[in-house]
Enzyme design. Structure first.
Site, mmCIF file in Angstrom:
data_model
loop_
_atom_site.group_PDB
_atom_site.id
_atom_site.type_symbol
_atom_site.label_atom_id
_atom_site.label_comp_id
_atom_site.label_asym_id
_atom_site.label_seq_id
_atom_site.Cartn_x
_atom_site.Cartn_y
_atom_site.Cartn_z
ATOM 1 N N GLU A 178 -3.851 -14.568 -37.912
ATOM 2 C CA GLU A 178 -2.661 -13.886 -38.427
ATOM 3 C C GLU A 178 -2.785 -12.374 -38.278
ATOM 4 O O GLU A 178 -2.693 -11.623 -39.271
ATOM 5 C CB GLU A 178 -2.379 -14.326 -39.887
ATOM 6 C CG GLU A 178 -2.122 -15.820 -39.972
ATOM 7 C CD GLU A 178 -1.560 -16.318 -41.313
ATOM 8 O OE1 GLU A 178 -1.469 -15.530 -42.272
ATOM 9 O OE2 GLU A 178 -1.180 -17.510 -41.373
ATOM 10 N N GLU A 309 -2.957 -23.925 -38.380
ATOM 11 C CA GLU A 309 -2.724 -24.036 -39.824
ATOM 12 C C GLU A 309 -1.357 -24.659 -40.030
ATOM 13 O O GLU A 309 -0.340 -24.098 -39.593
ATOM 14 C CB GLU A 309 -2.773 -22.664 -40.518
ATOM 15 C CG GLU A 309 -4.179 -22.104 -40.641
ATOM 16 C CD GLU A 309 -4.257 -20.804 -41.409
ATOM 17 O OE1 GLU A 309 -3.413 -20.584 -42.302
ATOM 18 O OE2 GLU A 309 -5.170 -20.011 -41.103
HETATM 19 O O1 AHR Z 1 -4.619 -21.422 -45.495
HETATM 20 C C1 AHR Z 1 -4.444 -20.355 -46.378
HETATM 21 C C2 AHR Z 1 -4.079 -19.054 -45.676
HETATM 22 O O2 AHR Z 1 -2.830 -19.192 -45.066
HETATM 23 C C3 AHR Z 1 -4.963 -18.624 -44.542
HETATM 24 O O3 AHR Z 1 -6.101 -17.957 -44.974
HETATM 25 C C4 AHR Z 1 -4.080 -17.719 -43.762
HETATM 26 O O4 AHR Z 1 -4.385 -17.714 -42.387
HETATM 27 C C5 AHR Z 1 -2.687 -18.275 -44.020
HETATM 28 O O5 AHR Z 1 -1.805 -17.274 -44.400
#
Ligand code: AHR
Length: 508
Positions: A178, A309
Site C-alpha cells: 500500500e 489482501e
Molecule cells: O490487513 C490489515 C491491513 O490492511 C494491512 O496491514 C494493510 O496492508 C491493509 O490496509
C-alpha cells in the site's frame, strides 16, 4: 413435482480452461494483534503444545486445508519492519513499537528463522513482503541474500551463524505494501522509481528464482495498475515483460458500512447481509478492470495479477483493542469467501496469487484461538471444501437459464454460484446459494464425458447467517454430508438449502 431450478447450466467437461493455481487459496500473517503472538507463536516454554514455539494445532489445521503460501510480515507492518531486528538470539533482539497496530511493543521473537520454520511445517511457500516505505535498497538486497544464497557470502555466513547453513527456497517476494498509504504515501510514479531499484537488487541467487510482486493500488484504482504496467514492464512497444517484475498486486476488502463504521461481524440485518454480498460480488468487476488494463500492455498474460489482501473487515469485537482488528466470523463471511473464489476461478488465466486477510485472530480469519482452544471459522470450512480446485483446470459453466438475482446496494447479485474444475480424472463442483430465506435448485448438464459417481458431497449451512463458532460451540457452523445431490435423468441436480455452500466430487 420438482421446483423450477434457480439455475440451469451446461458444464463442458471436455473443454478444460486455465489452471486454477492453488496459490489463489493463499494466506496472510501480519504482526498485528494476536495473529503472530498467541496465534502462530506461543514460544517454546508455552504450556500449549508447540513445535519449536509454533502452535501445533494451528499447523495441523492449516495443513488440512493444504495452505499453499503464507504472506509475512505485513501489511502496513512490513514497511516498518527491519529484518535484521528479527534474527539472532531471541533475548538479544531489539524491540520496537508497533505503531500501526495497537501501539504495542514488538519483541521480534518471531523473525525470519521462525517464519521459514513455520512455512516448512506447513509445507507452504513463503511470500516475503519487503520494506520499501522505511527500508533501504541494501536491506532488501541483504535479506534476499540471507534467505536464498548458498555457499560463502556475508549474509550466508550470518545465516549459518544463526543456525541455518542451507539457504531456503523463496519464490514470492513482494516489493512494498500500500505505497499510496501506510507504505510511504507515495504517488504511483514515485513508487515505480523505488520499485525498480528494489527489484534490481532483489537478486536471484543460484537456482532461486524470485517471483517479484510490485505493490499495487486499492480496489478499482486502475490508474495505479496502468502506471506500474508502463514503468515496470517494457510497455506496448515490446509486449514481453521485463525481468524486473513478474506480477502486480492490489487490495480489496468487503464491509457493509463505511471505513468509519464498517458494520458488526455478528449483529446484522437481512439488508446488511445482502449489501455485504453485493459488495463482495464487486471483486469480479474489479478483477476484470485490472485485467483489461494489463491486457492492453501484456496481451500474452505474462505479468501476473495478485490480490494479496482480501476479505471482510468489520468493527472490532466489542471490548478488544481497536488496533488488533479482532472480529468474529459467521456463515455470511463464509459465503463472501465463496463469492470471491468464483471470481478468482473466472480470472484464473491472469490472477496468479491471492491472500485472505488474515489467517489467525485478525479480520476474516481461518482460525481463532482462545487459550488452548482452537476455533475453526466458517470461512475455514469453505477453504477446506475447495481444495479439489487447487491446481485443477477450470471447466466452463454455461448458463442455459439465467440464475436468480437479488437487488442490493445498487446492483444485481446472482444468488446462486457454481464453479467446476477437473484434475486427475475427477471433477470438483462447488456451489453456493446466497439467499438467506429460500432454498435453490441448480441443474447441471455435464457434457463431453461420463458424469461419474458423486463422492465426498458436503454442505456448510446453518439456521441463521449470523451463526458462528465459539469455544463453547465449536461446530455450530461446520460441514456435514450433503444428501441434496442426485443424478436426475442425465442432469446433476443440487438442492441447496438457504445460505449454503456445497462441494462434491464426480469420480469416474
Ligand atoms: O490487513 C490489515 C491491513 O490492511 C494491512 O496491514 C494493510 O496492508 C491493509 O490496509
Amino acid at each position: 413435482m420438482n421446483p423450477a431450478p434457480a439455475l440451469t447450466a451446461v458444464v463442458d467437461i471436455d473443454v478444460p480452461g486455465p489452471t486454477i493455481s492453488r496459490h489463489l487459496y493463499g494466506h496472510f500473517a501480519e504482526h498485528l494483534g494476536r495473529c503472530i503472538y498467541d496465534g502462530f507463536w506461543v514460544g517454546e516454554d508455552s504450556e500449549i503444545e508447540n513445535i519449536g514455539g509454533i502452535r501445533a494445532d494451528v499447523v495441523e489445521a492449516l495443513r488440512s486445508i493444504a495452505i499453499p503460501n503464507l504472506r509475512w510480515p505485513g501489511g502496513c507492518f512490513a514497511d516498518e519492519y527491519h529484518w535484521t531486528d528479527g534474527v539472532g538470539p531471541r533475548d538479544e533482539r531489539p524491540r520496537m513499537v508497533n505503531t500501526h497496530w495497537g501501539d504495542v511493543e514488538e519483541n521480534n521473537h518471531f523473525g525470519t528463522h521462525e517464519f521459514m520454520a513455520l512455512c516448512e511445517l506447513l509445507d507452504a511457500e513463503p511470500y516475503i513482503s519487503g520494506n520499501v516505505g522505511s527500508g533501504t535498497v541494501k536491506e532488501t538486497s541483504d535479506w534476499v541474500e540471507y534467505l536464498t544464497r548458498a555457499g560463502d557470502s556475508p549474509m550466508a555466513r550470518r545465516r549459518a551463524e544463526n543456525g541455518r547453513r542451507e539457504p531456503w527456497s523463496v519464490k514470492f517476494f513482494g516489493v512494498g505494501n500500500e505505497p499510496w498509504g501506510c507504505g510511504g504515501n507515495l504517488t504511483a510514479q514515485q513508487f515505480s522509481t523505488l520499485a525498480r531499484q528494489h527489484a534490481t537488487y532483489a537478486r536471484n541467487h543460484g537456482e532461486n528464482s524470485l517471483y517479484r510482486i510490485a505493490a499495487g493500488g486499492s480496489e478499482d484504482d486502475y490508474v495505479w495498475t496502468e502506471v506500474l504496467m508502463k514503468q515496470l514492464t517494457r510497455g506496448l512497444q515490446d509486449p514481453s515483460p521485463s525481468d524486473l517484475y513478474q506480477a502486480i498486486s492490489f487490495h480489496c476488502y468487503t464491509m457493509s458500512g463505511s471505513w468509519m463504521d464498517k458494520g458488526s461481524a455478528t449483529e446484522f440485518s437481512e439488508e446488511e447481509y445482502w449489501t455485504t454480498l453485493a459488495r463482495a460480488e464487486r471483486v469480479g468487476e474489479i478483477l476484470a478492470g485490472h485485467v483489461a488494463v494489463m491486457d492492453a500492455y501484456d496481451p500474452a498474460k505474462k505479468v501476473g495479477l495478485v490480490l494479496d489482501e482480501w476479505g471482510t473487515w468489520w468493527n472490532v469485537e466489542p471490548g478488544t483493542n481497536p488496533g488488533f482488528l479482532h472480529q468474529q466470523n459467521t456463515l455470511r463471511d463464509a459465503l463472501v469467501a465463496a463469492v470471491h473464489f468464483d471470481a478468482f476461478h473466472a480470472h484464473a488465466d491472469r490472477l496468479r496469487l491471492a491472500n485472505i486477510a488474515q489467517t489467525v485472530n485478525v479480520l476474516q480469519s481461518m482460525l481463532l484461538t482462545d487459550g488452548r482452544r482452537l476455533i475453526l471459522t466458517p470461512t475455514y470450512h469453505v477453504f477446506a471444501m475447495s481444495v479439489g480446485h487447487h491446481d485443477a483446470r477450470r471447466l466452463p459453466v454455461n448458463p442455459v437459464r439465467a440464475g436468480a438475482v437479488h437487488e442490493a446496494d445498487g446492483r444485481e447479485v446472482s444468488t446462486v454460484k457454481v464453479s467446476a474444475s477437473t484434475k486427475d480424472g475427477t471433477v470438483t463442483i462447488t456451489a453456493a446459494n446466497l439467499d438467506p430465506t429460500s432454498s435453490a435448485v441448480i441443474e447441471l448438464h455435464l457434457r463431453g464425458g461420463d458424469g461419474g459417481v458423486i463422492t465426498g458431497a458436503q454442505v456448510l449451512t446453518s439456521a441463521d447467517p449470523r451463526d458462528h463458532n465459539t469455544a463453547e460451540d465449536l461446530d455450530r457452523v461446520a460441514p456435514v454430508p450433503f444428501e441434496g445431490a442426485v443424478w436426475d435423468g442425465g442432469l446433476l441436480r443440487l438442492d441447496l438449502p438457504a445460505a449454503s455452500f456445497v462441494s462434491l466430487q464426480l469420480s469416474a
